[in-house]
Design a protein around this motif. Sequence first.
Motif, PDB file in Angstrom:
ATOM      1  N   VAL A   1       9.733  -8.412  -0.373  1.00  0.00           N
ATOM      2  CA  VAL A   1      10.026  -7.139   0.276  1.00  0.00           C
ATOM      3  C   VAL A   1      10.984  -6.330  -0.589  1.00  0.00           C
ATOM      4  O   VAL A   1      10.797  -5.127  -0.797  1.00  0.00           O
ATOM      5  N   GLY A   2      12.001  -6.984  -1.137  1.00  0.00           N
ATOM      6  CA  GLY A   2      12.959  -6.293  -2.007  1.00  0.00           C
ATOM      7  C   GLY A   2      12.313  -5.716  -3.254  1.00  0.00           C
ATOM      8  O   GLY A   2      12.615  -4.579  -3.652  1.00  0.00           O
ATOM      9  N   VAL A   3      11.427  -6.463  -3.871  1.00  0.00           N
ATOM     10  CA  VAL A   3      10.734  -5.981  -5.073  1.00  0.00           C
ATOM     11  C   VAL A   3       9.887  -4.758  -4.740  1.00  0.00           C
ATOM     12  O   VAL A   3       9.920  -3.752  -5.448  1.00  0.00           O
ATOM     13  N   TYR A   4       9.120  -4.839  -3.663  1.00  0.00           N
ATOM     14  CA  TYR A   4       8.303  -3.685  -3.262  1.00  0.00           C
ATOM     15  C   TYR A   4       9.183  -2.487  -2.944  1.00  0.00           C
ATOM     16  O   TYR A   4       8.885  -1.359  -3.337  1.00  0.00           O
ATOM     17  N   LEU A   5      10.267  -2.713  -2.220  1.00  0.00           N
ATOM     18  CA  LEU A   5      11.166  -1.636  -1.854  1.00  0.00           C
ATOM     19  C   LEU A   5      11.714  -0.926  -3.085  1.00  0.00           C
ATOM     20  O   LEU A   5      11.615   0.279  -3.221  1.00  0.00           O
ATOM     21  N   LEU A   6      12.281  -1.708  -4.017  1.00  0.00           N
ATOM     22  CA  LEU A   6      12.877  -1.067  -5.193  1.00  0.00           C
ATOM     23  C   LEU A   6      11.828  -0.441  -6.100  1.00  0.00           C
ATOM     24  O   LEU A   6      12.067   0.607  -6.674  1.00  0.00           O
ATOM     25  N   ALA A   7      10.659  -1.050  -6.208  1.00  0.00           N
ATOM     26  CA  ALA A   7       9.587  -0.435  -6.994  1.00  0.00           C
ATOM     27  C   ALA A   7       9.210   0.911  -6.386  1.00  0.00           C
ATOM     28  O   ALA A   7       9.025   1.902  -7.102  1.00  0.00           O
ATOM     29  N   GLY A   8       9.108   0.978  -5.081  1.00  0.00           N
ATOM     30  CA  GLY A   8       8.785   2.227  -4.413  1.00  0.00           C
ATOM     31  C   GLY A   8       9.866   3.261  -4.539  1.00  0.00           C
ATOM     32  O   GLY A   8       9.590   4.442  -4.739  1.00  0.00           O
TER      33      GLY A   8
ATOM     34  N   VAL B   1      12.074   3.507  -6.968  1.00  0.00           N
ATOM     35  CA  VAL B   1      12.129   3.945  -8.364  1.00  0.00           C
ATOM     36  C   VAL B   1      11.020   4.938  -8.655  1.00  0.00           C
ATOM     37  O   VAL B   1      11.215   5.961  -9.295  1.00  0.00           O
ATOM     38  N   GLN B   2       9.802   4.659  -8.175  1.00  0.00           N
ATOM     39  CA  GLN B   2       8.672   5.525  -8.501  1.00  0.00           C
ATOM     40  C   GLN B   2       8.612   6.781  -7.637  1.00  0.00           C
ATOM     41  O   GLN B   2       8.005   7.767  -8.017  1.00  0.00           O
ATOM     42  N   SER B   3       9.252   6.750  -6.467  1.00  0.00           N
ATOM     43  CA  SER B   3       9.203   7.885  -5.554  1.00  0.00           C
ATOM     44  C   SER B   3      10.066   9.010  -6.052  1.00  0.00           C
ATOM     45  O   SER B   3      11.128   8.819  -6.613  1.00  0.00           O
ATOM     46  N   LYS B   4       9.598  10.225  -5.803  1.00  0.00           N
ATOM     47  CA  LYS B   4      10.339  11.411  -6.235  1.00  0.00           C
ATOM     48  C   LYS B   4      11.171  12.028  -5.121  1.00  0.00           C
ATOM     49  O   LYS B   4      12.010  12.871  -5.363  1.00  0.00           O
ATOM     50  N   ALA B   5      10.876  11.666  -3.892  1.00  0.00           N
ATOM     51  CA  ALA B   5      11.618  12.288  -2.789  1.00  0.00           C
ATOM     52  C   ALA B   5      12.116  11.263  -1.813  1.00  0.00           C
ATOM     53  O   ALA B   5      11.673  10.206  -1.694  1.00  0.00           O
TER      54      ALA B   5
ATOM     55  N   HIS C   1       0.821  -1.208   0.000  1.00  0.00           N
ATOM     56  CA  HIS C   1       0.000   0.000   0.000  1.00  0.00           C
ATOM     57  C   HIS C   1       0.855   1.258   0.000  1.00  0.00           C
ATOM     58  O   HIS C   1       0.530   2.237  -0.684  1.00  0.00           O
ATOM     59  N   LYS C   2       1.946   1.244   0.746  1.00  0.00           N
ATOM     60  CA  LYS C   2       2.850   2.405   0.743  1.00  0.00           C
ATOM     61  C   LYS C   2       3.384   2.663  -0.658  1.00  0.00           C
ATOM     62  O   LYS C   2       3.450   3.807  -1.114  1.00  0.00           O
ATOM     63  N   VAL C   3       3.749   1.586  -1.342  1.00  0.00           N
ATOM     64  CA  VAL C   3       4.293   1.722  -2.701  1.00  0.00           C
ATOM     65  C   VAL C   3       3.219   2.255  -3.643  1.00  0.00           C
ATOM     66  O   VAL C   3       3.446   3.198  -4.399  1.00  0.00           O
TER      67      VAL C   3
ATOM     68  N   ALA D   1       4.219   6.750  -1.559  1.00  0.00           N
ATOM     69  CA  ALA D   1       4.856   7.321  -0.367  1.00  0.00           C
ATOM     70  C   ALA D   1       6.295   7.709  -0.673  1.00  0.00           C
ATOM     71  O   ALA D   1       6.925   7.163  -1.597  1.00  0.00           O
ATOM     72  N   PRO D   2       6.857   8.657   0.076  1.00  0.00           N
ATOM     73  CA  PRO D   2       8.260   9.046  -0.130  1.00  0.00           C
ATOM     74  C   PRO D   2       9.207   7.867   0.114  1.00  0.00           C
ATOM     75  O   PRO D   2       8.876   6.932   0.851  1.00  0.00           O
ATOM     76  N   ARG D   3      10.385   7.950  -0.475  1.00  0.00           N
ATOM     77  CA  ARG D   3      11.391   6.886  -0.324  1.00  0.00           C
ATOM     78  C   ARG D   3      11.646   6.538   1.133  1.00  0.00           C
ATOM     79  O   ARG D   3      11.759   5.373   1.490  1.00  0.00           O
TER      80      ARG D   3
END
Length: 154
Positions: A141-148, A150-154, A27-29, A33-35
């Motif tokens: 967890v790693g996939v969600y982390l890196l997806a987030g 990559v898509q996060s701007k800050a 959900h955060k991703v 949500a910010p990095r």
Amino acid sequence: MPRARAVAELDAEREARRAEALRSLAHKVVEGAPRSAITVAAAETLSRIFEAPAIVAIARDGDLGARASTDAAKLSKADEEAARWALQNGLPTRAQSFPFDAARFDFWPVQTSGGPAAVLGVEDRPREQARAEAERYVELVGVYLLAGVVQSKA
């Protein structure tokens, strides 16, 4: 038979908690949500899945940069070396195993081709929980982390 049922119920409850932890991270991703929030959520998710202190470090310029941890987890010098080795070699490390005998954390590298990289760490607790069972969640967890990230701007 009652003991087997009790064990099965405990296992089902543990799996439900793990699924909820992953859902919360997802959900955060999806929310964008910010990095920093995604990094914290990833550490919290690992901690809930493994029932142990966890740390997440994002690689920047070849070094471990932004970090999030749970339970005030701190990396020793041996842990730092193990995390860097895992990142550089693309292989997981095990705490208290050669050549990282003094390390307290297990580390898993998470990398994308040409993109960001991270190291996920969980304090080694050679106790009740079978790690192999929970390790299948590390990749998620790693996939969600890196997806987030990559898509996060800050």
